[in-house]
Design a protein around this motif. Structure first.
Motif, PDB file in Angstrom:
ATOM      1  N   VAL A   1      67.667   9.396  48.207  1.00  0.00           N
ATOM      2  CA  VAL A   1      67.165  10.346  47.207  1.00  0.00           C
ATOM      3  C   VAL A   1      65.965  11.121  47.756  1.00  0.00           C
ATOM      4  CG1 VAL A   1      66.238  10.556  44.864  1.00  0.00           C
ATOM      5  CG2 VAL A   1      68.041   8.907  45.320  1.00  0.00           C
ATOM      6  N   GLU A   2      65.078  10.422  48.444  1.00  0.00           N
ATOM      7  CA  GLU A   2      63.881  11.086  48.961  1.00  0.00           C
ATOM      8  C   GLU A   2      64.268  12.134  50.004  1.00  0.00           C
ATOM      9  OE1 GLU A   2      60.876   8.429  50.424  1.00  0.00           O
ATOM     10  OE2 GLU A   2      59.369  10.015  50.432  1.00  0.00           O
ATOM     11  N   ASN A   3      65.190  11.765  50.901  1.00  0.00           N
ATOM     12  CA  ASN A   3      65.619  12.709  51.945  1.00  0.00           C
ATOM     13  C   ASN A   3      66.219  13.976  51.349  1.00  0.00           C
ATOM     14  OD1 ASN A   3      64.722  11.097  53.957  1.00  0.00           O
ATOM     15  ND2 ASN A   3      66.729  10.175  54.402  1.00  0.00           N
ATOM     16  N   ILE A   4      67.012  13.783  50.313  1.00  0.00           N
ATOM     17  CA  ILE A   4      67.660  14.970  49.737  1.00  0.00           C
ATOM     18  C   ILE A   4      66.611  15.862  49.072  1.00  0.00           C
ATOM     19  CG2 ILE A   4      68.396  14.293  47.378  1.00  0.00           C
ATOM     20  CD1 ILE A   4      70.829  15.691  49.806  1.00  0.00           C
ATOM     21  N   VAL A   5      65.610  15.219  48.430  1.00  0.00           N
ATOM     22  CA  VAL A   5      64.554  16.018  47.798  1.00  0.00           C
ATOM     23  C   VAL A   5      63.789  16.796  48.862  1.00  0.00           C
ATOM     24  CG1 VAL A   5      62.387  15.912  46.463  1.00  0.00           C
ATOM     25  CG2 VAL A   5      64.332  14.518  45.775  1.00  0.00           C
TER      26      VAL A   5
ATOM     27  N   ALA B   1      63.478  20.924  49.288  1.00  0.00           N
ATOM     28  CA  ALA B   1      62.157  21.381  48.826  1.00  0.00           C
ATOM     29  C   ALA B   1      61.925  22.846  49.150  1.00  0.00           C
ATOM     30  CB  ALA B   1      61.079  20.493  49.420  1.00  0.00           C
ATOM     31  N   GLU B   2      62.305  23.238  50.372  1.00  0.00           N
ATOM     32  CA  GLU B   2      62.091  24.623  50.800  1.00  0.00           C
ATOM     33  C   GLU B   2      62.865  25.596  49.919  1.00  0.00           C
ATOM     34  OE1 GLU B   2      60.239  26.553  52.793  1.00  0.00           O
ATOM     35  OE2 GLU B   2      59.083  24.671  52.731  1.00  0.00           O
TER      36      GLU B   2
ATOM     37  N   ASN C   1      58.425  24.000  41.757  1.00  0.00           N
ATOM     38  CA  ASN C   1      57.915  22.859  42.514  1.00  0.00           C
ATOM     39  C   ASN C   1      58.850  21.676  42.317  1.00  0.00           C
ATOM     40  OD1 ASN C   1      56.132  21.735  44.223  1.00  0.00           O
ATOM     41  ND2 ASN C   1      54.647  21.127  42.639  1.00  0.00           N
ATOM     42  N   ILE C   2      59.002  20.840  43.352  1.00  0.00           N
ATOM     43  CA  ILE C   2      59.819  19.626  43.165  1.00  0.00           C
ATOM     44  C   ILE C   2      59.009  18.414  43.616  1.00  0.00           C
ATOM     45  CG2 ILE C   2      61.066  19.881  45.395  1.00  0.00           C
ATOM     46  CD1 ILE C   2      63.551  18.770  43.765  1.00  0.00           C
TER      47      ILE C   2
END
Ligand code: ADP
Length: 529
Positions: free
Chosen positions: A351-355, A359-360, A368-369
């Motif tokens: 989940v963190e990697n996908i966020v 992000a860009e 903002n995410i």
């Protein structure tokens, strides 16, 4: 036997009677009838000595023998009373049914010397009986010819502590055809002790009907036959008679037909929607292609414009790909072929990697995410690629329906036997009435609300299929103009590892995945080179 009789007094009594009353003196062979009855039989002018033979002549030929035999048998047995039913011809209504009742007087030697009695018109009763017999025959014919199972039960009243029971009185042959029940073996048996093949619910239904008088109706799926039945129970008598009729119809085919009709309708809608959705990117590609031809013909200094059009073509190819991927996956889910490639993965990382990867893109929309988690590592069995698609779908929706300047929150929360992942936005929100519908295929709250974002209304239904394939569930909370939060849970199981886990999806594959999943909301015109 002592007997004294004043005939003339009796004759006066006879005449006052409206029923047929008579006396037959066997020694004198004289028979006297009440006047009215004589008139009805058309024998008013017949002398007493000829009355008996005259009566014998007007009795229906089929009944004469029966009447005589009954009389002879009574005399033979030295009985004093006898009765017989027979038809006799009347002046007003042709043959009528008579109940003849006599009392025979014997002399001391046991010889019958007189009998007197009554004729009662029972035609009406006979008609009712005939009608009754006919309706029973009709009911039996219907009961035996029907394909549905039909039986009559009788309540066996409570006895002290023992609860009410029901006995099978009559069953039609359909029970044999449907359930292989030998009806002869079952008739007369108790429903409870015989454990009627439909199980406990049937007994409960009968008890309710017995106590409340309310008819029952239940759809029952039998594990034994694999079929579905509609079971109806109703009282068929006055409550005190305690008779109950059960009608059991096998509705398996009807249900399958309805399901088939639903599937056909769904497929028709699916094809109509898909062809409509495919046309959108296709038309854009055609237009871009036409423009490119125009620019090429116009000369060599249109490089920028040509590049922009190749970007448009690329973006719409991604939209095409997304749509086709989604449709293929939905069809697989429908057909039960939706297979997961389960590996033990750190769900927090996924989940963190996908966020991080999106992000860009998100910031480009001035949104903002933020990612948050209550655990650093949580290894669970999941299909990483599919979870990434779920995340991208939810995040792309959050972007689509949020305004610039807003924020999207993504968080992971470990629960006792599951992990909860949520995507929250502060966007336009969803009306309460729509919350259950948005997971349906092609459902869009309002096409015009999709604003600059294109979508086909497939994303959430696929997300739901993926989450459910993991054994999880998804829900949404939302308030109009405040935002929405999509939460999904996946059980925290582990699989036996068969090979190395491909922990991080290759960056190039992820970019491709993001390009496809975000194709609704981004233009890749600058990234064309
Ligand atoms: P679409 O491709 O239209 O986004 P989805 O199945 O992903 O299809 O979503 C179905 C519908 O649910 C959307 O069209 C939108 O009306 C509503 N929806 C989904 N996510 C959100 C959200 N975060 N905020 C508001 N509405 C949403």
């Amino acid at each position: 036997m002592e007997y004294s009789f004043d005939r003339f007094d009796f004759l006066e009594v006879l005449d006052s009677s409206t029923e047929g009353s008579f006396i037959h003196d066997l020694e004198l062979n004289e028979m006297y009838f009440s006047e009215k009855w004589k008139r009805r039989l058309g024998i008013e002018n017949v002398p007493p000595k000829e009355t008996f033979s005259c009566i014998s002549r007007i009795i229906h030929p089929d009944d004469v023998m029966g009447v005589h035999i009954e009389f002879l048998n009574t005399v033979k047995s030295k009985l004093s009373k006898s009765q017989v039913e027979f038809r006799v011809k009347t002046q007003d209504s042709g043959y009528v049914w008579i109940l003849g009742q006599i009392k025979i007087i014997y002399d001391q030697a046991g010889k019958p010397i007189k009998y007197y009695g009554t004729h009662i018109d029972i035609t009406h009763r006979k008609q009712i009986e005939k009608y009754h017999v006919k309706s029973i025959e009709k009911y039996r014919k219907l009961m035996y010819s029907m394909d549905d199972m039909f039986c009559i039960l009788e309540a066996v009243a409570e006895n002290g502590d023992s609860p009410v029971d029901f006995r099978l009185i009559e069953m039609n042959p359909a029970f044999e055809r449907h359930l292989g029940i030998n009806t002869a073996d079952w008739t007369g048996k108790s429903v409870k002790s015989a454990i009627f093949r439909f199980g406990d619910f049937l007994y409960a239904m009968l008890v309710k009907l017995y106590y409340t008088g309310e008819p029952g109706r239940t759809v029952y799926e039998s594990k034994m036959t694999g079929n579905t039945y509609l079971v109806k129970a109703m009282s068929i008598d006055e409550p005190e008679d305690r008779s109950i009729a059960l009608l059991i119809s096998d509705i398996t085919r009807d249900i399958k037909m309805k399901e088939m009709e639903k599937t056909i309708k769904m497929h028709e809608e699916l094809f109509a929607n898909i062809s409509h959705e495919l046309k959108t990117p296709l038309n854009v590609i055609f237009s871009a292609n036409q423009l490119m031809e125009m620019y090429l013909k116009a000369g060599s200094n249109n490089r920028e414009k040509l590049l922009r059009e190749t970007g448009v073509i690329r973006q719409n190819c991604y939209r095409f790909t997304k749509l086709i991927n989604n449709v293929v996956d939905l069809s697989k889910a429908d057909a039960g072929f939706f297979k997961l490639d389960l590996k033990n993965e750190n769900i927090v990382d996924i989940v963190e990697n996908i966020v991080q990867s999106v992000a860009e893109y998100v910031r480009e929309k001035d949104i903002n995410i933020v990612f948050d988690t209550d655990v650093e590592e949580l290894i669970i069995a999941c299909d990483a690629l599919k979870i990434e698609r779920v995340m991208l779908n939810l995040i792309s929706n959050a972007i689509k329906f949020s305004d610039p300047g807003s924020c999207i929150f993504v968080y992971v929360m470990s629960k006792q036997a599951a992990v909860e992942i949520a995507v929250q936005d502060t966007g336009i929100g969803i009306e309460k009435s729509q919350l259950d519908l948005i997971f349906n295929r092609f459902h869009q709250v309002d096409k015009s609300l999709s604003r600059n974002a294109e979508g086909a209304g497939i994303g959430l239904s696929l997300v739901k299929s993926i989450v459910e394939a993991h054994g999880g569930n998804i829900s949404v909370d939302s308030a109009v103009n405040e935002g929405s939060i999509f939460r999904f849970e996946i059980p925290a199981g582990i699989v036996e590892d068969t090979c190395d886990t491909d922990k991080n999806l290759k960056t190039s594959s992820r970019v491709e995945l993001i390009n496809v999943e975000f194709s609704d909301i981004y233009n890749w015109d600058q990234s064309a080179d």
